[in-house]
Scaffold this motif. Structure first.
Motif, PDB file in Angstrom:
ATOM      1  N   THR A  55      11.861   4.236   2.894  1.00 31.47           N
ATOM      2  CA  THR A  55      10.781   3.940   3.840  1.00 31.47           C
ATOM      3  C   THR A  55      11.352   4.006   5.250  1.00 31.47           C
ATOM      4  OG1 THR A  55      11.107   1.553   4.137  1.00 31.47           O
ATOM      5  CG2 THR A  55       9.891   2.261   2.163  1.00 31.47           C
ATOM      6  N   GLU A  98      -0.813  -8.915   1.195  1.00 28.49           N
ATOM      7  CA  GLU A  98      -0.110  -7.943   0.360  1.00 28.49           C
ATOM      8  C   GLU A  98       0.793  -7.076   1.230  1.00 28.49           C
ATOM      9  OE1 GLU A  98      -1.185  -4.446  -2.866  1.00 28.49           O
ATOM     10  OE2 GLU A  98      -2.723  -5.132  -1.487  1.00 28.49           O
ATOM     11  N   GLU A  99       2.026  -6.881   0.775  1.00 28.28           N
ATOM     12  CA  GLU A  99       2.972  -6.042   1.505  1.00 28.28           C
ATOM     13  C   GLU A  99       2.705  -4.572   1.210  1.00 28.28           C
ATOM     14  OE1 GLU A  99       7.220  -7.272   1.941  1.00 28.28           O
ATOM     15  OE2 GLU A  99       7.568  -5.418   0.852  1.00 28.28           O
ATOM     16  N   LEU A 100       2.618  -3.775   2.258  1.00 29.18           N
ATOM     17  CA  LEU A 100       2.355  -2.348   2.136  1.00 29.18           C
ATOM     18  C   LEU A 100       3.550  -1.556   2.639  1.00 29.18           C
ATOM     19  CD1 LEU A 100      -1.235  -2.396   3.678  1.00 29.18           C
ATOM     20  CD2 LEU A 100      -0.622  -2.553   1.260  1.00 29.18           C
ATOM     21  N   LYS A 101       3.876  -0.470   1.943  1.00 32.59           N
ATOM     22  CA  LYS A 101       4.980   0.397   2.343  1.00 32.59           C
ATOM     23  C   LYS A 101       4.561   1.832   2.137  1.00 32.59           C
ATOM     24  CE  LYS A 101       8.631  -2.828   1.076  1.00 32.59           C
ATOM     25  NZ  LYS A 101       9.393  -3.003   2.288  1.00 32.59           N
ATOM     26  N   SER A 102       5.121   2.720   2.942  1.00 26.81           N
ATOM     27  CA  SER A 102       4.873   4.155   2.791  1.00 26.81           C
ATOM     28  C   SER A 102       6.151   4.830   2.321  1.00 26.81           C
ATOM     29  CB  SER A 102       4.442   4.767   4.131  1.00 26.81           C
ATOM     30  OG  SER A 102       3.206   4.244   4.522  1.00 26.81           O
ATOM     31  N   SER A 113       9.961  -6.759  -3.497  1.00 28.07           N
ATOM     32  CA  SER A 113       8.631  -6.306  -3.124  1.00 28.07           C
ATOM     33  C   SER A 113       7.933  -5.691  -4.323  1.00 28.07           C
ATOM     34  CB  SER A 113       8.762  -5.268  -2.006  1.00 28.07           C
ATOM     35  OG  SER A 113       7.596  -4.516  -1.844  1.00 28.07           O
ATOM     36  N   GLU A 114       6.692  -6.055  -4.518  1.00 30.53           N
ATOM     37  CA  GLU A 114       5.892  -5.458  -5.581  1.00 30.53           C
ATOM     38  C   GLU A 114       5.699  -3.963  -5.328  1.00 30.53           C
ATOM     39  OE1 GLU A 114       3.715  -4.831  -8.983  1.00 30.53           O
ATOM     40  OE2 GLU A 114       5.014  -6.507  -8.453  1.00 30.53           O
ATOM     41  N   ALA A 115       5.540  -3.580  -4.071  1.00 28.03           N
ATOM     42  CA  ALA A 115       5.373  -2.157  -3.736  1.00 28.03           C
ATOM     43  C   ALA A 115       6.621  -1.359  -4.118  1.00 28.03           C
ATOM     44  CB  ALA A 115       5.069  -1.993  -2.249  1.00 28.03           C
ATOM     45  N   TYR A 166       1.612  -5.940   6.410  1.00 25.44           N
ATOM     46  CA  TYR A 166       0.901  -6.844   5.524  1.00 25.44           C
ATOM     47  C   TYR A 166      -0.600  -6.598   5.652  1.00 25.44           C
ATOM     48  CZ  TYR A 166       5.285  -9.384   5.071  1.00 25.44           C
ATOM     49  OH  TYR A 166       6.582  -9.722   4.816  1.00 25.44           O
ATOM     50  N   ARG A 183       6.835  -1.078  -7.973  1.00 28.35           N
ATOM     51  CA  ARG A 183       5.889  -0.067  -8.456  1.00 28.35           C
ATOM     52  C   ARG A 183       6.390   1.345  -8.183  1.00 28.35           C
ATOM     53  NH1 ARG A 183      -0.334   0.764  -6.523  1.00 28.35           N
ATOM     54  NH2 ARG A 183      -0.720   2.554  -7.850  1.00 28.35           N
ATOM     55  N   ARG A 184       6.883   1.591  -6.968  1.00 25.67           N
ATOM     56  CA  ARG A 184       7.359   2.939  -6.626  1.00 25.67           C
ATOM     57  C   ARG A 184       8.591   3.304  -7.457  1.00 25.67           C
ATOM     58  NH1 ARG A 184       6.168   8.012  -5.662  1.00 25.67           N
ATOM     59  NH2 ARG A 184       7.494   9.024  -4.129  1.00 25.67           N
TER      60      ARG A 184
END
Length: 177
Positions: A27, A38-42, A69-71, A33, A74-75
């Protein structure tokens, strides 16, 4: 390989595993957030694309990150990494564990990191690489500085470098023609 010093190509030929930090590598290091917390990442799809080819060519791929991080979970699951470790304060201890589990020598590992927490690993593996926008003191300790910034295809550049140094990249390209 254009613009890659020969000594880096020689180190890359030995690589059997690529381990990397997440924030600042996969990233751009930003944490966003949502309104519900919820934490967001690209993530860059180009990084994800090369992982399959690395694994098909028997190069291990794993993430070691200081944050949880859940993000990221998942990734990493979506990318089917060989492993991912979150909430790690001593990344070198994880690398030592993986050296034993996967029967690797330290010089067979490439590590990509961008911050102070990554320095010990970068200095003790075969090829330490920093994103172009890493902190200056991290870049000064790395073997090679990527032309890409974190979140902009650093892992892709490194994966291409390793595959090409081993003479495997042309096979990857041919599989798409």
């Amino acid at each position: 390989m254009q613009d890659i010093p020969n000594h880096i190509v020689e180190k890359a030929k030995l690589i059997r595993a690529i381990f990397f930090d997440v924030d600042g590598v996969l990233t751009d290091g930003s944490i966003t957030y949502s309104s519900n917390g919820e934490e967001l990442k690209s993530f860059n799809v180009k990084d994800g694309q090369i992982i399959r080819h690395l694994k098909e060519n028997e190069i291990l791929v794993g993430a070691i990150t200081g944050r949880s991080s859940e993000a990221v979970r998942r990734r990493c699951e979506e990318l089917d990494l060989d492993f991912f470790e979150q909430g790690v304060r001593d990344k070198w201890s994880i690398v030592e564990e993986k050296l034993t589990i996967y029967n690797l020598a330290a010089d067979e590992v490439c590590y990509i990191g961008d911050d102070i927490i990554d320095l010990r690993v970068m200095k003790n593996v075969g090829l330490g690489i920093a994103p172009n926008d890493a902190l200056d003191y991290v870049k000064s300790e790395s073997d090679y500085i990527s032309s890409k910034e974190g979140g902009k295809g650093v892992l892709r550049e490194v994966g291409d470098l390793v595959l090409e140094s081993k003479g495997l990249f042309s096979q990857v390209l041919e599989s798409y023609k």
